[in-house]
Design an enzyme around this catalytic site. Structure first.
Site, PDB file in Angstrom:
ATOM      1  N   SER A 315    -122.003 -35.599  24.722  1.00 29.29           N
ATOM      2  CA  SER A 315    -121.157 -35.272  23.580  1.00 29.29           C
ATOM      3  C   SER A 315    -121.460 -33.915  22.952  1.00 29.29           C
ATOM      4  O   SER A 315    -121.004 -32.903  23.454  1.00 29.29           O
ATOM      5  CB  SER A 315    -121.175 -36.404  22.558  1.00 29.29           C
ATOM      6  OG  SER A 315    -122.450 -36.740  22.158  1.00 29.29           O
ATOM      7  N   ASP A 326    -117.637 -21.805  29.326  1.00 32.33           N
ATOM      8  CA  ASP A 326    -116.271 -21.270  29.344  1.00 32.33           C
ATOM      9  C   ASP A 326    -116.216 -19.812  28.893  1.00 32.33           C
ATOM     10  O   ASP A 326    -115.383 -19.038  29.370  1.00 32.33           O
ATOM     11  CB  ASP A 326    -115.361 -22.111  28.444  1.00 32.33           C
ATOM     12  CG  ASP A 326    -114.897 -23.393  29.118  1.00 32.33           C
ATOM     13  OD1 ASP A 326    -115.377 -23.687  30.233  1.00 32.33           O
ATOM     14  OD2 ASP A 326    -114.064 -24.118  28.526  1.00 32.33           O
ATOM     15  N   LYS A 340    -118.920 -37.679  27.652  1.00 30.74           N
ATOM     16  CA  LYS A 340    -118.420 -38.361  26.462  1.00 30.74           C
ATOM     17  C   LYS A 340    -117.688 -37.341  25.605  1.00 30.74           C
ATOM     18  O   LYS A 340    -118.300 -36.511  24.949  1.00 30.74           O
ATOM     19  CB  LYS A 340    -119.582 -39.010  25.703  1.00 30.74           C
ATOM     20  CG  LYS A 340    -119.144 -40.042  24.653  1.00 30.74           C
ATOM     21  CD  LYS A 340    -118.956 -39.440  23.286  1.00 30.74           C
ATOM     22  CE  LYS A 340    -118.631 -40.504  22.258  1.00 30.74           C
ATOM     23  NZ  LYS A 340    -118.485 -39.941  20.894  1.00 30.74           N
TER      24      LYS A 340
END
Length: 428
Positions: A315, A326, A340
């Site tokens: 998470s 990214d 998650k």
């Protein structure tokens, strides 16, 4: 949807000991308590209303949610325990292990003091998505469970000799938690082995950030280990980076292995310390409304960065590593993360009980939905069972050259520092 600091939780699990801070939201307890004394139906309807307004899936997993309200309010409840049982029954068809009801004792267990002192054995639990077996997401570093050798992915088969077959996470948490100094025996299944771990519950003082200067062929590097995204994670991370910058390190290794997550705002704040620009995360609710968080041109360092992850990184760890990947700010090394990608709002209810509701999913800056998929490392590097056992038996070796994943991360970092890196982070 507003990303309020105190309500949004990204922990992967309900936990025998948890690092997240949960607060009540929008309920006046005195009024609710008065309602509840009049009729246990009030708490059933209160839960139904919260789910109806906020649950991430507008189809309610193809459940006729209005019919469910009629069904459960048509019943008579002799006491609150019957109402609690009915609430759990009502939520089960949603098929979401993270949307869960907590009775007052369970809810109190979640309202952990933000000072960082926790009581328990120190494991994060989740029900496996496929098998439904109670699975260790990660032991908390320095806890009784970690010291005894319990590992991520261990299956909790028995608690004090009681089978966990069919047991939900909250029931297991209640059995595992207890007063400091008392004993609990966990029986775990690890591959083909069944192992018993007698544990003494303890107060666990947790400082989420540990850091040090490490030597390398390209000069000293900063090693930072973040074990959970608790309320004090961001201030401790800021202090670590600033101190390491003063010591003139040439690059960083950020270790998120076995970090099960925590508070959403902590992951965003920490990402901003590493990113000068670019997106961090977006959350999307059931109406498709997206709330985005981005860097704010206040990065504390732009030096090369490698991030270590594994199957216990969940998470909030995935938000941070996904944002760094990214934006091509870091190279991710290790194994695929937990997967998650859901956000819960946790709120107090009228009678002192609580409800965790999945209200949104989150996406990485490039729009990746990592729920059940995880973050794939740029450099895959796993440990074998023997290597894991060595690190479990001697935690001081973690983050040293005797830790094979750290050694690999250091190799990759040196390549980045020297400009010879061929594994720069790419979107996966």
């Amino acid at each position: 949807m507003t990303m309020t600091k105190r309500a949004l939780v990204l922990g992967a699990t309900a936990a025998a000991v948890t690092a997240v801070t949960i607060t009540g939201a929008g309920i006046h307890l005195n009024k609710g308590q008065a309602f509840f004394r009049e009729s246990p139906k009030e708490i059933v309807d209160e839960v139904w209303q919260v789910i109806d307004r906020n649950y991430v899936d507008g189809t309610f997993n193809q459940v006729d949610w209005k019919a469910a309200r009629s069904q459960y309010l048509a019943r008579n409840y002799a006491n609150k325990e019957e109402a609690y049982k009915a609430i759990r029954e009502m939520l089960k068809p949603l098929g979401d292990q993270y949307t869960r009801f907590m009775d007052p004792t369970e809810f109190k267990n979640m309202q952990i003091d933000t000072s960082g002192e926790l009581t328990g054995v120190g494991i994060q639990l989740a029900a496996d998505e496929k098998t439904k077996k109670l699975t260790v997401v990660a032991p908390i570093e320095g806890s009784p469970a970690s010291s005894a050798g319990i590992l991520a992915k261990d299956i909790i088969a028995q608690i004090d000799g009681k089978s966990t077959e069919g047991m939900d996470v909250n029931q297991a948490v209640n059995l595992i938690r207890g007063a400091a100094g008392t004993q609990v025996k966990l029986t775990v299944v690890r591959g083909n082995q069944q192992l018993d771990f007698p544990l003494k519950r303890a107060k666990i003082e947790i400082h989420p950030v540990r850091y040090s200067v490490k030597p390398s062929p390209t000069g000293n590097v900063g090693y930072i280990r973040l074990v959970q995204f608790s309320a004090n994670a961001a201030p401790e991370m800021r202090n670590a980076i600033q101190n390491l910058e003063k010591q003139g390190v040439s690059g960083y290794i950020l270790d998120l292995r076995s970090n099960p997550g925590g508070l959403l705002y902590a992951s965003v704040d920490i990402a901003r310390m590493w990113l000068q620009s670019g997106g961090i995360v977006s959350t999307v609710d059931r109406k498709g409304i997206s709330e985005k968080e981005s860097a704010n041109n206040r990065a504390l360092t732009t030096k090369p960065l490698v991030v270590l992850v594994d199957g216990g990184s969940a998470s909030a760890s995935e938000i941070l590593s996904g944002a760094l990947q990214d934006n091509r700010r870091a190279t991710i090394v290790g194994t695929k993360t937990f997967g998650k990608g859901l956000v819960q709002s946790v709120r107090g209810l009228g009678d002192g009980s609580g409800l965790a509701v999945t209200i949104a999913k989150y996406l990485t800056p490039n729009g990746r939905d990592i729920n059940k998929n995880g973050i794939a490392p740029d450099v895959v590097f796993d440990l074998n069972d023997q290597q894991r056992q060595v690190l479990v038996q001697d935690r001081d070796k973690i983050g040293t050259t005797e830790d094979p994943q750290y050694a690999k991360a250091l190799q990759v970092l040196n390549q980045r520092i020297s400009g010879k890196d061929t594994t720069r982070a790419e979107s996966k």
